[in-house]
Design a protein around this motif. Structure first.
Motif, PDB file in Angstrom:
ATOM      1  N   PRO A 196     -23.019   6.650 -19.310  1.00 54.63           N
ATOM      2  CA  PRO A 196     -22.163   5.475 -19.496  1.00 54.63           C
ATOM      3  C   PRO A 196     -22.780   4.236 -18.847  1.00 54.63           C
ATOM      4  CG  PRO A 196     -20.891   7.364 -18.748  1.00 54.63           C
ATOM      5  CD  PRO A 196     -22.334   7.749 -18.634  1.00 54.63           C
ATOM      6  N   ILE A 197     -22.717   3.108 -19.556  1.00 54.42           N
ATOM      7  CA  ILE A 197     -23.307   1.867 -19.076  1.00 54.42           C
ATOM      8  C   ILE A 197     -22.201   0.843 -18.858  1.00 54.42           C
ATOM      9  CG2 ILE A 197     -24.872  -0.033 -19.637  1.00 54.42           C
ATOM     10  CD1 ILE A 197     -26.569   1.922 -21.194  1.00 54.42           C
ATOM     11  N   PRO A 198     -22.066   0.299 -17.660  1.00 54.23           N
ATOM     12  CA  PRO A 198     -21.032  -0.718 -17.424  1.00 54.23           C
ATOM     13  C   PRO A 198     -21.361  -1.999 -18.179  1.00 54.23           C
ATOM     14  CG  PRO A 198     -22.499  -0.572 -15.530  1.00 54.23           C
ATOM     15  CD  PRO A 198     -22.883   0.548 -16.461  1.00 54.23           C
ATOM     16  N   PRO A 199     -20.357  -2.825 -18.459  1.00 50.74           N
ATOM     17  CA  PRO A 199     -20.631  -4.074 -19.169  1.00 50.74           C
ATOM     18  C   PRO A 199     -21.444  -5.032 -18.314  1.00 50.74           C
ATOM     19  CG  PRO A 199     -18.361  -4.019 -18.398  1.00 50.74           C
ATOM     20  CD  PRO A 199     -18.930  -2.654 -18.160  1.00 50.74           C
ATOM     21  N   GLN A 200     -22.135  -5.936 -18.993  1.00 48.76           N
ATOM     22  CA  GLN A 200     -22.916  -6.937 -18.276  1.00 48.76           C
ATOM     23  C   GLN A 200     -21.972  -7.820 -17.446  1.00 48.76           C
ATOM     24  OE1 GLN A 200     -24.845  -9.809 -20.772  1.00 48.76           O
ATOM     25  NE2 GLN A 200     -26.255 -10.497 -19.208  1.00 48.76           N
ATOM     26  N   PRO A 201     -22.240  -7.974 -16.147  1.00 47.87           N
ATOM     27  CA  PRO A 201     -21.324  -8.759 -15.309  1.00 47.87           C
ATOM     28  C   PRO A 201     -21.429 -10.253 -15.588  1.00 47.87           C
ATOM     29  CG  PRO A 201     -23.246  -8.096 -14.043  1.00 47.87           C
ATOM     30  CD  PRO A 201     -23.372  -7.425 -15.389  1.00 47.87           C
ATOM     31  N   ARG A 202     -20.351 -10.957 -15.318  1.00 45.39           N
ATOM     32  CA  ARG A 202     -20.301 -12.410 -15.425  1.00 45.39           C
ATOM     33  C   ARG A 202     -20.058 -12.987 -14.031  1.00 45.39           C
ATOM     34  NH1 ARG A 202     -22.015 -14.055 -20.551  1.00 45.39           N
ATOM     35  NH2 ARG A 202     -21.814 -12.151 -21.783  1.00 45.39           N
ATOM     36  N   PRO A 203     -20.868 -13.934 -13.582  1.00 44.23           N
ATOM     37  CA  PRO A 203     -20.673 -14.473 -12.233  1.00 44.23           C
ATOM     38  C   PRO A 203     -19.367 -15.242 -12.124  1.00 44.23           C
ATOM     39  CG  PRO A 203     -22.327 -15.735 -13.431  1.00 44.23           C
ATOM     40  CD  PRO A 203     -22.016 -14.539 -14.271  1.00 44.23           C
ATOM     41  N   GLN A 204     -18.668 -15.025 -11.028  1.00 44.00           N
ATOM     42  CA  GLN A 204     -17.465 -15.779 -10.712  1.00 44.00           C
ATOM     43  C   GLN A 204     -17.862 -16.819  -9.665  1.00 44.00           C
ATOM     44  OE1 GLN A 204     -14.637 -15.114 -12.504  1.00 44.00           O
ATOM     45  NE2 GLN A 204     -15.975 -13.622 -13.533  1.00 44.00           N
ATOM     46  N   GLY A 205     -18.085 -18.014 -10.098  1.00 44.62           N
ATOM     47  CA  GLY A 205     -18.623 -19.025  -9.204  1.00 44.62           C
ATOM     48  C   GLY A 205     -20.135 -18.919  -9.154  1.00 44.62           C
ATOM     49  N   ILE A 206     -20.722 -19.473  -8.115  1.00 43.36           N
ATOM     50  CA  ILE A 206     -22.181 -19.481  -7.958  1.00 43.36           C
ATOM     51  C   ILE A 206     -22.589 -18.285  -7.103  1.00 43.36           C
ATOM     52  CG2 ILE A 206     -24.166 -20.771  -7.092  1.00 43.36           C
ATOM     53  CD1 ILE A 206     -22.515 -23.333  -7.592  1.00 43.36           C
ATOM     54  N   LEU A 207     -23.377 -17.403  -7.677  1.00 40.65           N
ATOM     55  CA  LEU A 207     -23.838 -16.201  -6.988  1.00 40.65           C
ATOM     56  C   LEU A 207     -25.258 -16.453  -6.502  1.00 40.65           C
ATOM     57  CD1 LEU A 207     -23.429 -13.252  -6.165  1.00 40.65           C
ATOM     58  CD2 LEU A 207     -24.158 -12.591  -8.474  1.00 40.65           C
ATOM     59  N   ARG A 208     -25.417 -16.597  -5.191  1.00 39.19           N
ATOM     60  CA  ARG A 208     -26.704 -16.989  -4.609  1.00 39.19           C
ATOM     61  C   ARG A 208     -27.276 -15.851  -3.761  1.00 39.19           C
ATOM     62  NH1 ARG A 208     -28.906 -21.955  -3.903  1.00 39.19           N
ATOM     63  NH2 ARG A 208     -26.934 -22.845  -4.659  1.00 39.19           N
ATOM     64  N   ARG A 209     -28.594 -15.662  -3.901  1.00 37.00           N
ATOM     65  CA  ARG A 209     -29.259 -14.646  -3.100  1.00 37.00           C
ATOM     66  C   ARG A 209     -30.654 -15.142  -2.744  1.00 37.00           C
ATOM     67  NH1 ARG A 209     -30.250  -8.361  -5.001  1.00 37.00           N
ATOM     68  NH2 ARG A 209     -31.214  -7.604  -3.066  1.00 37.00           N
ATOM     69  N   GLU A 210     -31.033 -14.996  -1.482  1.00 38.03           N
ATOM     70  CA  GLU A 210     -32.347 -15.431  -1.016  1.00 38.03           C
ATOM     71  C   GLU A 210     -33.065 -14.279  -0.335  1.00 38.03           C
ATOM     72  OE1 GLU A 210     -32.440 -19.000   1.231  1.00 38.03           O
ATOM     73  OE2 GLU A 210     -31.223 -20.147  -0.204  1.00 38.03           O
ATOM     74  N   SER A 211     -34.397 -14.318  -0.419  1.00 35.44           N
ATOM     75  CA  SER A 211     -35.226 -13.325   0.248  1.00 35.44           C
ATOM     76  C   SER A 211     -36.560 -13.986   0.578  1.00 35.44           C
ATOM     77  CB  SER A 211     -35.417 -12.093  -0.652  1.00 35.44           C
ATOM     78  OG  SER A 211     -36.108 -11.074   0.032  1.00 35.44           O
ATOM     79  N   ASP A 212     -37.447 -13.211   1.220  1.00 32.01           N
ATOM     80  CA  ASP A 212     -38.763 -13.766   1.528  1.00 32.01           C
ATOM     81  C   ASP A 212     -39.836 -12.755   1.173  1.00 32.01           C
ATOM     82  OD1 ASP A 212     -38.704 -11.891   3.575  1.00 32.01           O
ATOM     83  OD2 ASP A 212     -38.212 -13.347   5.113  1.00 32.01           O
ATOM     84  N   HIS A 213     -41.082 -13.222   1.173  1.00 33.94           N
ATOM     85  CA  HIS A 213     -42.209 -12.378   0.778  1.00 33.94           C
ATOM     86  C   HIS A 213     -43.430 -12.813   1.570  1.00 33.94           C
ATOM     87  CE1 HIS A 213     -45.191 -10.310  -1.703  1.00 33.94           C
ATOM     88  NE2 HIS A 213     -44.212  -9.687  -2.308  1.00 33.94           N
ATOM     89  N   ALA A 214     -44.109 -11.843   2.166  1.00 31.18           N
ATOM     90  CA  ALA A 214     -45.225 -12.152   3.049  1.00 31.18           C
ATOM     91  C   ALA A 214     -46.417 -12.755   2.319  1.00 31.18           C
ATOM     92  CB  ALA A 214     -45.655 -10.884   3.795  1.00 31.18           C
TER      93      ALA A 214
END
Length: 434
Positions: A226-244
């Motif tokens: 079973p595959i869940p439906p594609q999500p829709r963002p509620q507001g602004i969904l922000r994610r940050e990371s870093d890379h060496a």
């Protein structure tokens, strides 16, 4: 065989066992490409088998009960040909390109390994280490990491948010028995399409495919988890990371859109992406790179997958410029939503997309990839529909798509930044550079 009309003169056929066949003759070509597409990829895997489709792609080249590991490569590359394969979320495909005169001698090798992959235990363990190394190399690639960060954030628990390569943990759980069962379930003729392009007579090509693939028996359709439906963002969904290994930041903004079944909308969204970020005269490239110099690179794309798309704007830039570049992108989208585009801008976009498509279909291998991709995801008729739809959109329709899909209040944004040095390390680095 049925003739596919107009621009791309392919012949289509379906064998009695359900295998689809597409043949496109190119009389002036000296080479032939055979591309075997299978309708399974990353999204069909249970979470505990993550990376199985890609690992199987590697193992197919390890032969069968009748072929030793490497025999396919020897048979093709020993004649100056090329073998390769690729795995995506919705498909896996295997192809060879050989001289037209060598097709009859090499096609049996390709059919044998794809249909009857042996997946020998000793090769399984050796190839597992190869795939693990591929995962490690990918993790060192900032652009791969930025892409995976976006997909994981945008798709969440949907399989499209998972890496096609898998993870070291999931790879270590896989066994030859699991892989053989997966191969038996999905590598069936009714789940496959064979594309033949190049210097070959269509009837002769069909006869060769029938000879090598026609005896494979059809079976019950495999069942995907079973595959869940594609999500829709509620507001602004922000994610940050870093890379060496990163020197400049990677900023990505994305909006969920439509899957390939909503083809008219998907084609219009590709035109919208071209207006915003395709070429030096597109809006974002011209403003942010050419005029203001705030980005090293910027582009826009509309990803179309079987079960849901993603409209994405990506930029490479200095970390200090992330906030103002994001704000400028949103401002330009708002201007497009309010003012629309002119006919001249639409005509330029239309010419660019049609020419890009035609230029991407010049060689047998490129053609085979186009046919196989479209047939696997939504049907080969999508090719002609795309070319007709691109010609038909109006400025008002493009503006409406921007208003409908590019919300300024609900979107995904990911930022991958260079890893900051701690003060002690920075001081040592400054001293070393004096």
């Amino acid at each position: 065989m049925n003739r596919f009309p107009r621009l791309l003169p392919a012949y289509t056929h379906r064998l009695s066992n359900g295998l689809g066949v597409i043949v496109h003759p190119i009389p002036i070509a000296d080479s032939v490409t055979v591309d075997v597409w299978v309708r399974t990829g990353g999204r069909h895997e249970p979470p505990e088998w993550l990376g199985l489709s890609h690992f199987l792609e590697h193992m197919v080249f390890k032969g069968s009960e009748r072929l030793a590991p490497g025999e396919l490569d020897w048979a093709v590359e020993g004649r100056g040909g090329v073998t390769n394969a690729a795995t995506g979320q919705d498909y896996t495909h295997y192809y060879i390109t050989v001289a037209a005169a060598d097709l009859a001698d090499t096609l049996p090798y390709l059919a044998e390994v794809v249909l009857r992959a042996g997946i020998p235990d000793p090769e399984f363990e050796r190839e597992r280490q190869v795939v693990l190394e591929e995962i490690r190399r990918a993790a060192d690639n900032p652009d791969y990491t930025a892409y995976q960060l976006l997909m994981q954030t945008a798709y969440g628990e949907h399989p499209y948010g998972r890496p096609v390569l898998g993870t070291p943990e999931s790879l270590m759980q896989l066994t030859p028995e699991v892989m053989r069962a997966y191969h038996r379930a999905w590598y069936r003729p009714e789940s496959m399409t064979v594309v033949v392009t190049g210097g070959i007579d269509p009837e002769r090509a069909l006869a060769l495919v029938e000879e090598q693939f026609g005896s494979s028996a059809a079976g019950p359709a495999p069942v995907s988890p079973p595959i869940p439906p594609q999500p829709r963002p509620q507001g602004i969904l922000r994610r940050e990371s870093d890379h060496a290994r990163l020197e400049q930041a990677r900023l990505k903004l994305a909006w969920p859109t439509v899957g390939i079944d909503d083809w008219q909308q998907a084609c219009g969204l590709e035109m919208l992406a071209s207006v915003l970020g395709d070429g030096r005269t597109s809006r974002l490239v011209h403003l942010l790179r050419e005029q203001r110099g705030w980005v090293r690179a910027i582009g826009c794309s509309s990803l179309v997958l079987k079960e849901g798309g993603l409209f994405c704007i990506g930029a490479q830039l200095e970390p200090k410029d992330v906030a103002r570049v994001e704000a400028t992108i949103l401002h330009e989208i708002e201007k497009l939503q309010q003012d629309g585009i002119g006919q001249a801008e639409l005509d330029r976009t239309r010419r660019m997309l049609i020419h890009e498509f035609l230029f991407s279909a010049e060689s047998p291998s490129q053609l085979a990839g186009i046919y196989g991709y479209y047939e696997t995801l939504g049907g080969v008729q999508r090719i002609q529909e795309y070319l007709e739809l691109v010609q038909s959109f109006t400025p008002a329709q493009i503006r409406e798509l921007a208003q409908q899909y590019l919300s300024l209040e609900a979107y995904v944004v990911t930022v991958l930044k260079p890893t900051a040095l701690d003060p002690a390390m920075a001081s040592e680095l400054q001293l070393a550079c004096r």
